[in-house]
Write an enzyme that holds these catalytic residues in place. Structure first.
Site, PDB file in Angstrom:
ATOM      1  N   SER A  30       0.836  -1.191   0.000  1.00  0.00           N
ATOM      2  CA  SER A  30       0.000   0.000   0.000  1.00  0.00           C
ATOM      3  C   SER A  30       0.882   1.256   0.000  1.00  0.00           C
ATOM      4  O   SER A  30       1.740   1.401  -0.870  1.00  0.00           O
ATOM      5  CB  SER A  30      -0.952  -0.058   1.194  1.00  0.00           C
ATOM      6  OG  SER A  30      -1.959   0.906   1.096  1.00  0.00           O
ATOM      7  N   ASP A  69      -8.246  -3.816  -7.141  1.00  0.00           N
ATOM      8  CA  ASP A  69      -7.902  -3.204  -5.856  1.00  0.00           C
ATOM      9  C   ASP A  69      -8.583  -1.841  -5.738  1.00  0.00           C
ATOM     10  O   ASP A  69      -8.490  -1.007  -6.631  1.00  0.00           O
ATOM     11  CB  ASP A  69      -6.379  -3.057  -5.784  1.00  0.00           C
ATOM     12  CG  ASP A  69      -5.872  -2.621  -4.416  1.00  0.00           C
ATOM     13  OD1 ASP A  69      -6.617  -1.976  -3.669  1.00  0.00           O
ATOM     14  OD2 ASP A  69      -4.711  -2.908  -4.115  1.00  0.00           O
ATOM     15  N   HIS A 106      -6.697  -6.029  -1.105  1.00  0.00           N
ATOM     16  CA  HIS A 106      -5.597  -5.073  -0.955  1.00  0.00           C
ATOM     17  C   HIS A 106      -4.520  -5.707  -0.096  1.00  0.00           C
ATOM     18  O   HIS A 106      -4.767  -6.120   1.027  1.00  0.00           O
ATOM     19  CB  HIS A 106      -6.135  -3.800  -0.292  1.00  0.00           C
ATOM     20  CG  HIS A 106      -5.150  -2.689  -0.187  1.00  0.00           C
ATOM     21  ND1 HIS A 106      -4.576  -2.099  -1.287  1.00  0.00           N
ATOM     22  CD2 HIS A 106      -4.648  -2.041   0.890  1.00  0.00           C
ATOM     23  CE1 HIS A 106      -3.761  -1.139  -0.890  1.00  0.00           C
ATOM     24  NE2 HIS A 106      -3.778  -1.087   0.432  1.00  0.00           N
TER      25      HIS A 106
END
Length: 538
Positions: free
Chosen positions: A246, A471, A500
């Protein structure tokens, strides 16, 4: 990227609980010799071409000499033996390496293989900004099959980035005030509603400056990347092995740009779009669109499992139930504390992670059957959880501070209003909630930098990128953009999937390629597409 109120895998990234313990972080200090050397070299261009590069060299050399004083972790950190904890000292401002210092909390678990097997440390960042990486070594303790191979070769190392948790932390509001509920409905019904939200955002920005103003100018991703290089040196590693998820992908991309020759292996999972045109305002707008798509994916799954949940047997019926729940909670908050904003925060964990699909659906189903208690417990505040509330407030403070400091943000309310009004028409699930979360950056009371131009510089080895096509938090285009910018990188695409943080999910195609790269540096001759991981079961 944007965190939810749900403690999950790589992408939510709430910081760990913050309880002062035996290893409480030392306060920020001045480095010995500060009075004589505070300005020596702070403007020097003789090491790496910039004052910051010189500062990193000073700090890294110092860290390499001192190492890390590893000790058993305090019991209230939730990190059991044989995990060890310690601190690395870094400059607040790398232009002044002998000036004020701050602390970076680190932990590790030794490699499970032999000395011959060991390839150094694998350092992890789970995202945020504002996420704590200290739970990473627990993947050995919990005997994660996915990471068993890598754990034989690497010490698994986690850290709290500057401003986060056990490191020198920042704060923007009183934690107990931060978690009070219900909060205002994020979807405005009038101009008065918008004015009220704008006021709250400006007050939040002012609170950040009042409580943490001394750190705000230095809460940037490039500075965190510099901290990461000092941590590398303190660990005794000549080169960095890194796993970023991320926001951790953006941190890795900036590190790879600033320190290309210091990278050994780098895995970047669920990628923030690194384009300077995207960081950070446009990234959040793109997120709103992607969340709507993944929200629909989840509703389709709920409808297909109507025999279990009895919410609705079509996407349209599930959506109608969502709108009904929202309207009910707006008029009469569930349990007196769960309004529309609390609902969004809880329900958005489903578009984030497949692992949350069944939990969110079951909680909703129980509510519809007349039992609101699970929804109140999971979506409502817990005033008695002081440590958790401090962690939640700190995590949001770091998120805001880093994104506001990293790049220039629009200051015109007309632009914010126009862009989010337009998006809300087609993508209503997250748009306004996301806008209000980021609006403090429009009135930020500290300098905002120009976004770093992520690119391949001399010495950067091949990087492995992993991304699912649907995502929500970090749309697929971000992985494609980073793949173009990092020459020689390989992209593993998980098609028809949208969770994710996919390197911690069971998918033999993906898991095997990540492990092969970490253990031998092996990459496929071309990009690879993997079938999706298993769909959750109700």
């Amino acid at each position: 990227m944007r965190r939810t109120a749900v403690l999950g895998s790589a992408g939510t990234l709430l910081a760990g609980t913050l309880i002062a313990g035996a290893m409480a972080a030392p306060a920020a200090t001045a480095d010995p010799g500060q009075t004589k050397q505070a300005n020596q070299g702070s403007n020097s261009l003789s090491h790496g071409g910039s004052s910051e590069a010189y500062g990193v060299k000073v700090a890294a050399d110092r860290a390499a000499r001192h190492g890390i004083d590893w000790k058993d972790c305090p019991a209230d950190w939730g990190l059991e033996k044989p995990i060890k904890c310690g601190y690395v000292t870094v400059p607040l401002d790398y232009r002044k390496p002998y000036g004020k210092q701050i602390q970076i909390a680190v932990d590790k678990i030794g490699n499970t293989g032999s000395k011959k097997d060991r390839q150094g440390s694998l350092v992890y960042n789970p995202g945020g900004p504002g996420g704590s990486g200290l739970k990473f070594p627990r993947r050995v303790v919990t005997k994660s099959k996915i990471w068993a191979g890598a754990a034989k070769a690497y010490d698994l190392v986690g850290f709290d980035p500057r401003g986060v948790g056990k490191s020198t932390p920042i704060s923007c509001v009183d934690p107990q005030e931060y978690v009070k509920a219900p909060k205002a409905d994020p979807v405005p019904d009038s101009e008065a509603d918008k004015r009220a939200q704008r006021k709250l955002a400006a007050e939040y920005a002012a609170g950040c400056k009042e409580r943490s103003g001394w750190m705000l100018p230095h809460m940037t991703t490039p500075n965190t990347a510099r901290d990461l290089d000092v941590v590398r040196a303190a660990l005794g590693d000549k080169k960095l092995n890194y796993l970023g998820v991320s926001y951790g992908t953006y941190l890795g991309a900036v590190y790879g740009t600033l320190f290309p020759s210091h990278v050994r292996r780098m895995v970047l999972d669920s990628v923030v779009n690194p384009s300077t045109k995207k960081i950070w305002y446009e990234v959040n707008l793109d997120q709103d669109i992607a969340f709507e798509g993944r929200w629909k994916d989840w509703m389709k799954w709920v409808a297909e499992n109507d025999a279990t949940y009895h919410i609705g047997n079509t996407v349209e019926k599930v959506q109608q139930q969502w709108e009904k729940l929202r309207a009910t909670a707006k008029k009469n908050p569930v349990g007196g504390v769960v309004g529309p904003q609390e609902l969004v925060i809880f329900f958005q964990s489903a578009p984030y992670y497949d692992s949350a699909w069944a939990n969110v659906a079951a909680t909703w189903s129980k509510y519809l059957k007349g039992d609101p208690a699970p929804l109140v417990d999971k979506a409502g505040p817990h005033p008695e959880d002081t440590a958790g509330n401090i962690a939640s407030e700190n995590s949001n403070a770091v998120y805001t501070a880093v994104e506001c400091a990293d790049a220039k943000w629009p200051t015109s309310w007309k632009k914010w209003d126009r862009d989010n009004t337009r998006l809300h028409e087609k993508y209503p699930f997250l748009t306004w909630s996301n806008a209000w979360m980021n609006l403090p950056c429009a009135t930020w009371g500290a300098p905002q930098q120009h976004a770093t131009e992520v690119k391949t510089n001399k010495g950067l080895p091949p990087v492995l990128i992993a991304q699912s096509t649907r995502d929500a938090a970090t749309p697929y285009a971000g992985a494609v953009e980073l793949h173009k910018r990092f020459k020689g990188s390989r992209l593993i695409t998980e098609r028809d999937a949208g969770s994710h943080g996919i390197t911690n999910l069971e998918n033999p195609c993906l898991n095997g390629k990540v492990e092969a790269y970490l253990l031998s540096g092996k990459l496929d001759s071309r990009d690879v597409t993997c079938a999706p991981h298993a769909t959750p079961k109700p």
